[in-house]
Write a protein that holds these residues in place. Structure first.
Motif, mmCIF file in Angstrom:
data_model
loop_
_atom_site.group_PDB
_atom_site.id
_atom_site.type_symbol
_atom_site.label_atom_id
_atom_site.label_comp_id
_atom_site.label_asym_id
_atom_site.label_seq_id
_atom_site.Cartn_x
_atom_site.Cartn_y
_atom_site.Cartn_z
ATOM 1 N N ALA A 1 -3.182 0.080 4.433
ATOM 2 C CA ALA A 1 -2.040 0.031 3.523
ATOM 3 C C ALA A 1 -0.748 0.127 4.320
ATOM 4 C CB ALA A 1 -2.126 1.184 2.529
ATOM 5 N N PRO A 2 0.231 -0.693 3.987
ATOM 6 C CA PRO A 2 1.519 -0.601 4.685
ATOM 7 C C PRO A 2 2.229 0.702 4.314
ATOM 8 C CG PRO A 2 1.603 -2.228 2.929
ATOM 9 C CD PRO A 2 0.199 -1.744 2.989
ATOM 10 N N ASP A 3 3.134 1.116 5.157
ATOM 11 C CA ASP A 3 3.928 2.309 4.925
ATOM 12 C C ASP A 3 4.870 2.069 3.747
ATOM 13 O OD1 ASP A 3 5.126 4.895 5.595
ATOM 14 O OD2 ASP A 3 6.829 3.687 6.300
ATOM 15 N N PHE A 4 4.918 3.027 2.803
ATOM 16 C CA PHE A 4 5.732 2.875 1.606
ATOM 17 C C PHE A 4 7.202 2.622 1.927
ATOM 18 C CE2 PHE A 4 8.397 4.660 -1.782
ATOM 19 C CZ PHE A 4 7.995 3.857 -2.840
ATOM 20 N N ALA B 1 8.550 1.465 4.595
ATOM 21 C CA ALA B 1 8.718 0.160 5.238
ATOM 22 C C ALA B 1 8.726 -0.946 4.183
ATOM 23 C CB ALA B 1 7.613 -0.080 6.264
ATOM 24 N N VAL B 2 7.864 -0.821 3.180
ATOM 25 C CA VAL B 2 7.818 -1.814 2.090
ATOM 26 C C VAL B 2 9.131 -1.808 1.319
ATOM 27 C CG1 VAL B 2 6.715 -2.375 -0.113
ATOM 28 C CG2 VAL B 2 5.308 -1.812 1.868
ATOM 29 N N ILE B 3 9.620 -0.629 0.984
ATOM 30 C CA ILE B 3 10.885 -0.528 0.230
ATOM 31 C C ILE B 3 12.034 -1.093 1.057
ATOM 32 C CG2 ILE B 3 12.562 1.069 -0.795
ATOM 33 C CD1 ILE B 3 9.947 0.653 -2.409
ATOM 34 N N ASN B 4 12.117 -0.708 2.326
ATOM 35 C CA ASN B 4 13.202 -1.208 3.184
ATOM 36 C C ASN B 4 13.134 -2.721 3.357
ATOM 37 O OD1 ASN B 4 14.416 1.287 3.589
ATOM 38 N ND2 ASN B 4 13.118 1.765 5.339
ATOM 39 N N ALA B 5 11.943 -3.265 3.491
ATOM 40 C CA ALA B 5 11.794 -4.713 3.685
ATOM 41 C C ALA B 5 12.110 -5.497 2.419
ATOM 42 C CB ALA B 5 10.371 -5.027 4.155
ATOM 43 N N PRO C 1 -4.449 -2.965 -1.026
ATOM 44 C CA PRO C 1 -3.970 -3.752 0.117
ATOM 45 C C PRO C 1 -4.464 -5.195 0.133
ATOM 46 C CG PRO C 1 -4.743 -1.611 0.853
ATOM 47 C CD PRO C 1 -5.107 -1.740 -0.593
ATOM 48 N N THR C 2 -5.452 -5.532 -0.693
ATOM 49 C CA THR C 2 -5.923 -6.912 -0.757
ATOM 50 C C THR C 2 -4.929 -7.797 -1.504
ATOM 51 O OG1 THR C 2 -7.203 -6.363 -2.729
ATOM 52 C CG2 THR C 2 -8.362 -6.295 -0.605
ATOM 53 N N ALA C 3 -4.085 -7.188 -2.340
ATOM 54 C CA ALA C 3 -3.067 -7.945 -3.068
ATOM 55 C C ALA C 3 -1.800 -8.029 -2.217
ATOM 56 C CB ALA C 3 -2.752 -7.261 -4.390
ATOM 57 N N LYS C 4 -0.988 -9.053 -2.471
ATOM 58 C CA LYS C 4 0.283 -9.176 -1.767
ATOM 59 C C LYS C 4 1.219 -8.056 -2.204
ATOM 60 C CE LYS C 4 1.855 -13.505 -0.814
ATOM 61 N NZ LYS C 4 2.468 -14.787 -1.187
ATOM 62 N N VAL C 5 1.882 -7.456 -1.249
ATOM 63 C CA VAL C 5 2.825 -6.376 -1.554
ATOM 64 C C VAL C 5 3.929 -6.894 -2.469
ATOM 65 C CG1 VAL C 5 4.552 -4.821 -0.562
ATOM 66 C CG2 VAL C 5 2.365 -5.096 0.559
ATOM 67 N N SER C 6 4.411 -8.111 -2.209
ATOM 68 C CA SER C 6 5.513 -8.636 -3.012
ATOM 69 C C SER C 6 5.104 -8.839 -4.470
ATOM 70 C CB SER C 6 6.043 -9.941 -2.423
ATOM 71 O OG SER C 6 5.038 -10.933 -2.417
ATOM 72 N N THR C 7 3.864 -9.242 -4.713
ATOM 73 C CA THR C 7 3.383 -9.425 -6.081
ATOM 74 C C THR C 7 3.385 -8.086 -6.808
ATOM 75 O OG1 THR C 7 2.021 -11.307 -5.451
ATOM 76 C CG2 THR C 7 1.428 -10.184 -7.485
#
Length: 168
Positions: free
Chosen positions: A8-11, A13-17, A56-62
């Protein structure tokens, strides 16, 4: 953890990106800067609360779009059910101006104003379209079929064209 499962990506990092996406959603659904900030915080809170259920199998952006749009639409519906008393002499703004005025600032402001007149769902379609999401991605984010996306997108585009023609 199985070898096929991605970590799983870091939360944070996802928000910042994806801050740009979150701010655009807030701008479409909240005309007032203070309301936009409140909505942004509410979206991040809801993302944090649903983070443990992220697959994590789903796209983070979705996942991010789905949560953010649901929060924005729910927030808008709550605000329209319980209107805030207006301050003495305050004139409610129609739509927030674009953040970076440039040579096309008037056109962009007119576009945001027209988008502001769309329904909650139509705004979501236009936002995803402007973000250059595919119909497949839109279907995943909104939880509908690709054919339904095509129909609703076509209707939203027609309505937006009419609004822009009326404004011209």
């Amino acid at each position: 953890m199985s070898p096929a499962a991605a970590p799983a990506p870091d939360f944070l990092a996802v928000i910042n990106a994806n801050q740009g996406i979150l701010h655009r959603i807030c701008r479409l659904y909240c005309p007032d800067a203070d309301d936009r900030q409140d909505l942004y915080q509410e979206i991040v809170l809801q993302l944090w609360q649903s983070w443990p259920r992220y697959q994590p199998t789903a796209k983070v952006s979705t996942w991010l779009y789905r949560v953010a749009l649901n929060v924005a639409i729910s927030n808008l519906r709550q605000r329209t059910r319980r209107p805030v008393p207006e301050r003495f002499g305050a004139v409610p703004p129609e739509v927030a101006p674009p953040p970076d005025p440039g040579p096309d600032a008037d056109d962009l402001a007119q576009l945001y104003q027209a988008i502001g007149r769309l329904s909650d769902v139509e705004k979501a379609f236009v936002l995803l379209y402007l973000e250059e999401r595919t119909y497949e991605e839109m279907a995943d984010i909104l939880g509908i079929t690709q054919n339904n996306v095509r129909v609703k997108m076509h209707r939203a585009q027609d309505k937006l064209r009419q609004l822009l023609t009326q404004a011209a």
